[in-house]
Design an enzyme around this catalytic site. Structure first.
Site, mmCIF file in Angstrom:
data_model
loop_
_atom_site.group_PDB
_atom_site.id
_atom_site.type_symbol
_atom_site.label_atom_id
_atom_site.label_comp_id
_atom_site.label_asym_id
_atom_site.label_seq_id
_atom_site.Cartn_x
_atom_site.Cartn_y
_atom_site.Cartn_z
ATOM 1 C CB THR A 1 2.886 -31.889 22.778
ATOM 2 O OG1 THR A 1 3.486 -32.863 23.638
ATOM 3 C CG2 THR A 1 1.634 -31.347 23.452
ATOM 4 C CB ALA A 2 3.099 -28.629 18.571
ATOM 5 C CD GLU B 1 7.714 -35.410 31.046
ATOM 6 O OE1 GLU B 1 7.747 -36.340 30.232
ATOM 7 O OE2 GLU B 1 8.215 -35.481 32.187
ATOM 8 C CB ALA B 2 4.123 -29.249 34.583
ATOM 9 C CE LYS C 1 1.560 -27.311 37.763
ATOM 10 N NZ LYS C 1 2.186 -26.789 36.531
ATOM 11 C CG LEU D 1 9.063 -25.999 21.026
ATOM 12 C CD1 LEU D 1 10.141 -27.066 21.106
ATOM 13 C CD2 LEU D 1 9.095 -25.111 22.254
ATOM 14 C CD GLU E 1 3.577 -19.491 37.181
ATOM 15 O OE1 GLU E 1 2.703 -20.373 37.153
ATOM 16 O OE2 GLU E 1 3.890 -18.878 38.221
ATOM 17 C CB THR F 1 2.569 -21.078 29.733
ATOM 18 O OG1 THR F 1 3.940 -20.702 29.567
ATOM 19 C CG2 THR F 1 2.020 -20.448 31.001
ATOM 20 C CB ILE G 1 0.909 -28.213 26.997
ATOM 21 C CG1 ILE G 1 2.109 -29.167 27.014
ATOM 22 C CG2 ILE G 1 -0.307 -28.922 26.413
ATOM 23 C CD1 ILE G 1 1.897 -30.421 27.852
#
Length: 505
Positions: free
Chosen positions: A24-25, A58-59, A87, A336, A345, A347, A349
Site C-alpha cells: 500500500t505504501a 484493511e480499514a 465504513k 511502516l 483507529e 490510521t 493508510i
C-alpha cells in the site's frame, strides 16, 4: 552574518526517483507522484514477489477520499476491484468496561453554537432529563447501527472504506503503470551511500543491477532498509504508553451481511478487529506478549470469529513508535518504515497517504532544502503524536480492572498533552483541535464520553435555553436523523449495486 552556500547535494535537481518496496505504501506514493510529477521525473519502483507485505491495514478513514480525488480514482471501479464496503465508524465493545460499548462515528453530532459545542446543550439536556444518548443525534452512528448506507447530496454522510489491502495495492499498481511508473522485480542487497554527504547514491539488487537515483523513498516496511539501516535514523519507542507489540491475523468467509462499521472488541490483553468486506471478513487480535503468549492469543482470536478460515493465522511483530526523522538527506520513509501506530483507529493508510501529499507539496524538484526537510519532519512528528495521544486515551480512560493488562493501562503515566485534554473536558466539557490535527472535536468527545468521562459542567449558553426550547432543539435534531436513516437502503444491497455500476454516486 554571511550566508554559507548550500552543498552541491542539496542544490542538485531531482530527476530520478526510486521507490523501494511495494504494498500500500509503495504503490500509493507511486500513483500520486507519477500522476502529479510523472512528466518531469523518471520513477522506478522496486519490489520482490518473494517478500510478503503485512497486508492487514484493511480499514480506512474519510481522508482516503481526498487522496483518491487527487489521483482521480474512480470510486465504483475501486470498490469492485478491492471488494470494498463502506465504513461509517468503529464500534468499541468492552472498552469502557466488560459489556459496555460505544461508537466512534465519522460524523458530526448535533448542531454547535458559535460559543459552545453541541455537547454542552446535550449535557444540559441530560441534567434536565430532556436528552437521550449522545449518539442519537449523529446521522453516521444511527445509520451504522441500522446497517444502512447511501451517498447523500452535499456529502451529508461521512464515510470511509473496508478494503482488501492486497487487491488495493494491485489496483494502485495498475494506475501507476498507466501513469508511466517502471516496476523492477528484485531484492535489495545493499544500499550505497556517499561518504561525504551521507546521501544514498544507489541500490544494489540481488540480480547485480545497481540502480542509481537522486531521491529515494523507503517503503520497505518494518525492515526500514534505507532510513534505518543505511541512514542510521533512530527510533522513538512508545511501548511505555502502548503496550501491545504483536498481532495475529486471519481471514474468514462471510457468513452474514457486511455491516458498515469496524468492530473493535476488547479482550483480556488487547483487542480484536473484525472488518467485513464483500467477499470475506478480516480478523485479528492485537495484544501484548507481556500479558498473553502467542498460543493463547491465537486461541482467543479463533474462539471469537465467525465462518470457515480462508487463511491460516499469521503473527506480526511490531514496536509502537516513530523514526526520529521521517526525511533524512535524500530519503523519505513512508508507511511502516517511518513508524507504527496500532490500527485501533484505522490510521495506518491515512499516515501513508498524508505523508505522500505532504511530500508532493514540498517535493525537492530543484534541490533538497534543509528548511523543507525540517518542516516536513516537524509536521509528521506532530501528527503522529496527536494520533498517539488519541489511541492512548482509549486504553487509559477505562473502568476495566478485570486483568493486569487493563489495570496497568489505567494506572500508567500518560503524555502531558493528553492529560491536558482529559482534564479540560472533564472539568469544562470543552475540547480543542490543534492545527492540522487529524481527529476533530467530535471524535475526542465521542471517545471521552464513551470511555466514561462526563463533564462536570457545561457552557452557560446552554442555560439560556428554557426546557421547552432545549427539548424542541434536541428532539428536532434526533427526529431529522431518524427520518434520514429510515430512507437509506440496506448497506450491502447498496454496495453490490454501486460497485457493479448499477447506480451513480
Amino acid at each position: 552574518m554571511t550566508q554559507q552556500p548550500s552543498s552541491p547535494a542539496a542544490t542538485k535537481p531531482i530527476r530520478r526517483v526510486v521507490i523501494a518496496g511495494g504494498g500500500t505504501a509503495g504503490w500509493s506514493v507511486a500513483a500520486a507522484i507519477s500522476k502529479v510529477l510523472g512528466k518531469i521525473l523518471d520513477i522506478t519502483l522496486i519490489e520482490s514477489d518473494e517478500i510478503m507485505t503485512v497486508g492487514v491495514g484493511e480499514a480506512s478513514i474519510p481522508a482516503m477520499l481526498a487522496f483518491h480525488n487527487l489521483i482521480e480514482l474512480n470510486e465504483q471501479e475501486f470498490m469492485a476491484a478491492t471488494q470494498a464496503t463502506f465504513k461509517l465508524g468503529i464500534n468499541f465493545e468492552n472498552w469502557r468496561d466488560v459489556k459496555q460499548d460505544y461508537f466512534h462515528s465519522f460524523g458530526h453530532t448535533g448542531i454547535d453554537h458559535w460559543t459552545a459545542g453541541f455537547q454542552h446543550f446535550w449535557h444540559k439536556g441530560v441534567e434536565r432529563k430532556l436528552a437521550s444518548d449522545f449518539g442519537d443525534y449523529c446521522l453516521e452512528l444511527k445509520a451504522a447501527m441500522a446497517g444502512r448506507f447511501a451517498h447523500l447530496p452535499n456529502n451529508k454522510l461521512n464515510y470511509a472504506y473496508h478494503l482488501d489491502a492486497t487487491l488495493y495495492a494491485k489496483y494502485l499498481r495498475k494506475m501507476s503503470e498507466s501513469f508511466g511508473i517502471k516496476r523492477m522485480e528484485g531484492k535489495i542487497n545493499k544500499v550505497e551511500t556517499d561518504a561525504a554527504t551521507g546521501h544514498i547514491t544507489s541500490l544494489r539488487l540481488d540480480s547485480g543491477v545497481n540502480l542509481e537515483a537522486d531521491f529515494f523513498i523507503d517503503c520497505t516496511g518494518f525492515r526500514a532498509l534505507l532510513i534505518g539501516d543505511a541512514m542510521k535514523v533512530g527510533y522513538q519507542d512508545w511501548s511505555n504508553w502502548l503496550f501491545c507489540d504483536s498481532a495475529v491475523a486471519v481471514q474468514t468467509e462471510s457468513v452474514a451481511d457486511a455491516i458498515p462499521y469496524t468492530r473493535s472488541i476488547a479482550h483480556e490483553a488487547g483487542w480484536q478487529w473484525r472488518i467485513p468486506l464483500q467477499h470475506r471478513v478480516g480478523n485479528g487480535l492485537v495484544y501484548s506478549t507481556k500479558y498473553i503468549n502467542d498460543e493463547d492469543a491465537q486461541k482467543t482470536l479463533l474462539a471469537n470469529i465467525q465462518g470457515p478460515l480462508v487463511t491460516q493465522p499469521r503473527i506480526i511483530r511490531f514496536k509502537p513508535g516513530q523514526r526520529e526523522a521521517t526525511w533524512r538527506g535524500n530519503c523519505v520513509a513512508l508507511g511502516l518504515s517511518s513508524g507504527f501506530l496500532e490500527p485501533l483507529e484505522s490510521t495506518s493508510i491515512y499516515l501513508i497517504q498524508r505523508n505522500v501529499i505532504r511530500l508532493l507539496q514540498m517535493f525537492p524538484t530543484n534541490g533538497i532544502s534543509p528548511t523543507d526537510v525540517a518542516e516536513f519532519n516537524r509536521q509528521s512528528d506532530q501528527e503522529m503524536e496527536h494520533i498517539r495521544d488519541f489511541i492512548i486515551l482509549h486504553y487509559h480512560v477505562t473502568n476495566r480492572r478485570d486483568t493486569q493488562f487493563w489495570r496497568d493501562c489505567s494506572s500508567m503515566s500518560i503524555p502531558p498533552s493528553l492529560q491536558h485534554r482529559i482534564d479540560l473536558f472533564r472539568e469544562t466539557g470543552r475540547v480543542f483541535r490543534a492545527p492540522n490535527e487529524l481527529f476533530a472535536e467530535n471524535s475526542w468527545i465521542q471517545v471521552m464520553l464513551g470511555q466514561g468521562i462526563m463533564p462536570q459542567q457545561h457552557h452557560q449558553s446552554a442555560d439560556l435555553m428554557g426546557d421547552a426550547e432545549l427539548s424542541g432543539f434536541l428532539n428536532n435534531i434526533r427526529s431529522n436523523v431518524s427520518k434520514t436513516v429510515a430512507q437509506l437502503p440496506p448497506h450491502l444491497d447498496y454496495v453490490k449495486r454501486y460497485a457493479n455500476g448499477q447506480m451513480r454516486k
